[in-house]
Design a protein around this motif. Structure first.
Motif, PDB file in Angstrom:
ATOM      1  N   VAL A  52       0.850  -1.180   0.000  1.00  0.00           N
ATOM      2  CA  VAL A  52       0.000   0.000   0.000  1.00  0.00           C
ATOM      3  C   VAL A  52       0.892   1.239   0.000  1.00  0.00           C
ATOM      4  N   ARG A  53       0.554   2.188  -0.876  1.00  0.00           N
ATOM      5  CA  ARG A  53       1.327   3.431  -0.923  1.00  0.00           C
ATOM      6  C   ARG A  53       1.218   4.142   0.424  1.00  0.00           C
ATOM      7  N   LEU A  54       2.309   4.719   0.860  1.00  0.00           N
ATOM      8  CA  LEU A  54       2.295   5.473   2.112  1.00  0.00           C
ATOM      9  C   LEU A  54       1.310   6.628   1.996  1.00  0.00           C
ATOM     10  N   ARG A  55       1.237   7.251   0.834  1.00  0.00           N
ATOM     11  CA  ARG A  55       0.303   8.369   0.667  1.00  0.00           C
ATOM     12  C   ARG A  55      -1.145   7.917   0.823  1.00  0.00           C
ATOM     13  N   THR A  56      -1.461   6.671   0.457  1.00  0.00           N
ATOM     14  CA  THR A  56      -2.815   6.137   0.651  1.00  0.00           C
ATOM     15  C   THR A  56      -3.156   6.098   2.135  1.00  0.00           C
ATOM     16  N   LEU A  57      -2.194   5.686   2.952  1.00  0.00           N
ATOM     17  CA  LEU A  57      -2.412   5.636   4.397  1.00  0.00           C
ATOM     18  C   LEU A  57      -2.553   7.037   4.988  1.00  0.00           C
ATOM     19  N   LEU A  58      -1.812   7.990   4.452  1.00  0.00           N
ATOM     20  CA  LEU A  58      -1.923   9.378   4.931  1.00  0.00           C
ATOM     21  C   LEU A  58      -3.297   9.954   4.611  1.00  0.00           C
ATOM     22  N   VAL A  59      -3.819   9.643   3.436  1.00  0.00           N
ATOM     23  CA  VAL A  59      -5.162  10.097   3.062  1.00  0.00           C
ATOM     24  C   VAL A  59      -6.200   9.425   3.959  1.00  0.00           C
ATOM     25  N   LEU A  60      -6.061   8.125   4.173  1.00  0.00           N
ATOM     26  CA  LEU A  60      -6.992   7.381   5.025  1.00  0.00           C
ATOM     27  C   LEU A  60      -7.100   8.002   6.412  1.00  0.00           C
ATOM     28  N   ALA A  61      -5.965   8.394   6.974  1.00  0.00           N
ATOM     29  CA  ALA A  61      -5.947   8.968   8.319  1.00  0.00           C
ATOM     30  C   ALA A  61      -6.271  10.459   8.326  1.00  0.00           C
ATOM     31  N   GLY A  62      -6.332  11.081   7.168  1.00  0.00           N
ATOM     32  CA  GLY A  62      -6.621  12.509   7.116  1.00  0.00           C
ATOM     33  C   GLY A  62      -5.461  13.349   7.627  1.00  0.00           C
ATOM     34  N   ALA A  63      -4.265  13.097   7.106  1.00  0.00           N
ATOM     35  CA  ALA A  63      -3.085  13.859   7.528  1.00  0.00           C
ATOM     36  C   ALA A  63      -3.305  15.345   7.267  1.00  0.00           C
ATOM     37  N   ALA A  64      -2.993  16.161   8.262  1.00  0.00           N
ATOM     38  CA  ALA A  64      -3.166  17.608   8.155  1.00  0.00           C
ATOM     39  C   ALA A  64      -2.269  18.173   7.061  1.00  0.00           C
ATOM     40  N   ASP A  65      -2.800  19.112   6.301  1.00  0.00           N
ATOM     41  CA  ASP A  65      -2.027  19.748   5.233  1.00  0.00           C
ATOM     42  C   ASP A  65      -0.763  20.409   5.775  1.00  0.00           C
ATOM     43  N   ALA A  66      -0.832  20.962   6.986  1.00  0.00           N
ATOM     44  CA  ALA A  66       0.304  21.681   7.568  1.00  0.00           C
ATOM     45  C   ALA A  66       1.389  20.752   8.110  1.00  0.00           C
ATOM     46  N   ALA A  67       1.099  19.468   8.186  1.00  0.00           N
ATOM     47  CA  ALA A  67       2.083  18.508   8.712  1.00  0.00           C
ATOM     48  C   ALA A  67       3.090  18.193   7.616  1.00  0.00           C
ATOM     49  N   GLY A  68       4.348  18.525   7.861  1.00  0.00           N
ATOM     50  CA  GLY A  68       5.369  18.380   6.840  1.00  0.00           C
ATOM     51  C   GLY A  68       6.253  17.164   6.958  1.00  0.00           C
ATOM     52  N   TYR A  69       6.031  16.316   7.976  1.00  0.00           N
ATOM     53  CA  TYR A  69       6.923  15.183   8.219  1.00  0.00           C
ATOM     54  C   TYR A  69       6.139  13.933   8.561  1.00  0.00           C
ATOM     55  N   VAL A  70       6.709  12.802   8.182  1.00  0.00           N
ATOM     56  CA  VAL A  70       6.116  11.502   8.475  1.00  0.00           C
ATOM     57  C   VAL A  70       7.209  10.619   9.051  1.00  0.00           C
ATOM     58  N   THR A  71       7.002  10.162  10.279  1.00  0.00           N
ATOM     59  CA  THR A  71       7.941   9.262  10.932  1.00  0.00           C
ATOM     60  C   THR A  71       7.398   7.846  10.821  1.00  0.00           C
ATOM     61  N   VAL A  72       8.238   6.944  10.331  1.00  0.00           N
ATOM     62  CA  VAL A  72       7.874   5.540  10.201  1.00  0.00           C
ATOM     63  C   VAL A  72       8.762   4.782  11.171  1.00  0.00           C
ATOM     64  N   GLY A  73       8.138   3.999  12.063  1.00  0.00           N
ATOM     65  CA  GLY A  73       8.925   3.360  13.106  1.00  0.00           C
ATOM     66  C   GLY A  73       8.633   1.908  13.325  1.00  0.00           C
ATOM     67  N   SER A  74       9.638   1.272  13.921  1.00  0.00           N
ATOM     68  CA  SER A  74       9.563  -0.110  14.386  1.00  0.00           C
ATOM     69  C   SER A  74      10.373  -0.147  15.672  1.00  0.00           C
ATOM     70  N   GLY A  75       9.677  -0.209  16.806  1.00  0.00           N
ATOM     71  CA  GLY A  75      10.393  -0.140  18.074  1.00  0.00           C
ATOM     72  C   GLY A  75      11.160   1.167  18.160  1.00  0.00           C
ATOM     73  N   GLU A  76      12.455   1.084  18.493  1.00  0.00           N
ATOM     74  CA  GLU A  76      13.284   2.280  18.614  1.00  0.00           C
ATOM     75  C   GLU A  76      13.802   2.778  17.262  1.00  0.00           C
ATOM     76  N   TYR A  77      13.622   2.015  16.217  1.00  0.00           N
ATOM     77  CA  TYR A  77      14.152   2.345  14.890  1.00  0.00           C
ATOM     78  C   TYR A  77      13.154   3.244  14.167  1.00  0.00           C
ATOM     79  N   THR A  78      13.563   4.480  13.840  1.00  0.00           N
ATOM     80  CA  THR A  78      12.670   5.417  13.173  1.00  0.00           C
ATOM     81  C   THR A  78      13.352   6.093  11.992  1.00  0.00           C
ATOM     82  N   ALA A  79      12.593   6.249  10.934  1.00  0.00           N
ATOM     83  CA  ALA A  79      13.038   7.010   9.765  1.00  0.00           C
ATOM     84  C   ALA A  79      12.063   8.166   9.606  1.00  0.00           C
ATOM     85  N   VAL A  80      12.586   9.362   9.354  1.00  0.00           N
ATOM     86  CA  VAL A  80      11.753  10.543   9.178  1.00  0.00           C
ATOM     87  C   VAL A  80      11.821  10.971   7.720  1.00  0.00           C
ATOM     88  N   LEU A  81      10.649  11.050   7.108  1.00  0.00           N
ATOM     89  CA  LEU A  81      10.534  11.473   5.720  1.00  0.00           C
ATOM     90  C   LEU A  81       9.866  12.840   5.667  1.00  0.00           C
TER      91      LEU A  81
END
Length: 150
Positions: A52-81
């Protein structure tokens, strides 16, 4: 994959969500074929992922237009896009690799993206996505590069 897989989506969103495996599978909307280059010195060419495209999940959750970052995590491991990176159509939360589903212990769901990405952005066993206005601390590079120094 086991049925116990779940993914939370939160932060600056209108509709926080916790998605089970069946729900993620129902959202599958993309395939990516890309080379994967690891800093350990190996490459795999033409890897095929479905998910599933990450953008599809952002639309599903209704990501705020002003939110400029997306953190994807697994436990302590995080990547910020950046939001732009996250909404790139080549960025998937993969549920299948080379036509086969894998259990969480093998790294699914897994964040995958275009060949030009640093390998440490390919977060395995993703358990959460958080949308924010400011970047959170990314640990992926430090954790992955520390493994190489051993």
């Amino acid at each position: 994959m086991t049925d116990s897989v779940s993914l939370s989506i939160g932060g600056d969103v209108e509709r926080p969500a916790c998605l089970a495996l069946a729900e993620l599978r129902a959202l599958m909307d993309a395939e990516l074929v890309a080379d994967f280059h690891c800093r350990e010195g190996w490459s795999r060419l033409g890897e095929r992922w479905r998910g599933v495209r990450l953008r599809t999940l952002l639309v599903l959750a209704g990501a705020a237009d002003a939110a400029g970052y997306v953190t994807v995590g697994s436990g302590e491991y995080t990547a910020v896009l950046t939001r732009g990176q996250a909404e790139d159509g080549r960025v998937l939360l993969a549920l299948e690799h080379e036509g086969a589903a894998s259990p969480r212990r093998a790294g699914f769901p897994r964040l995958v993206g275009p060949a030009e990405w640093d390998c440490f952005l390919s977060v395995k066993s993703v358990d959460r996505i958080e949308v924010t206005r400011e970047p959170q601390q990314a640990t992926a590079a430090a954790i992955a590069l520390a493994r190489l120094e051993r």
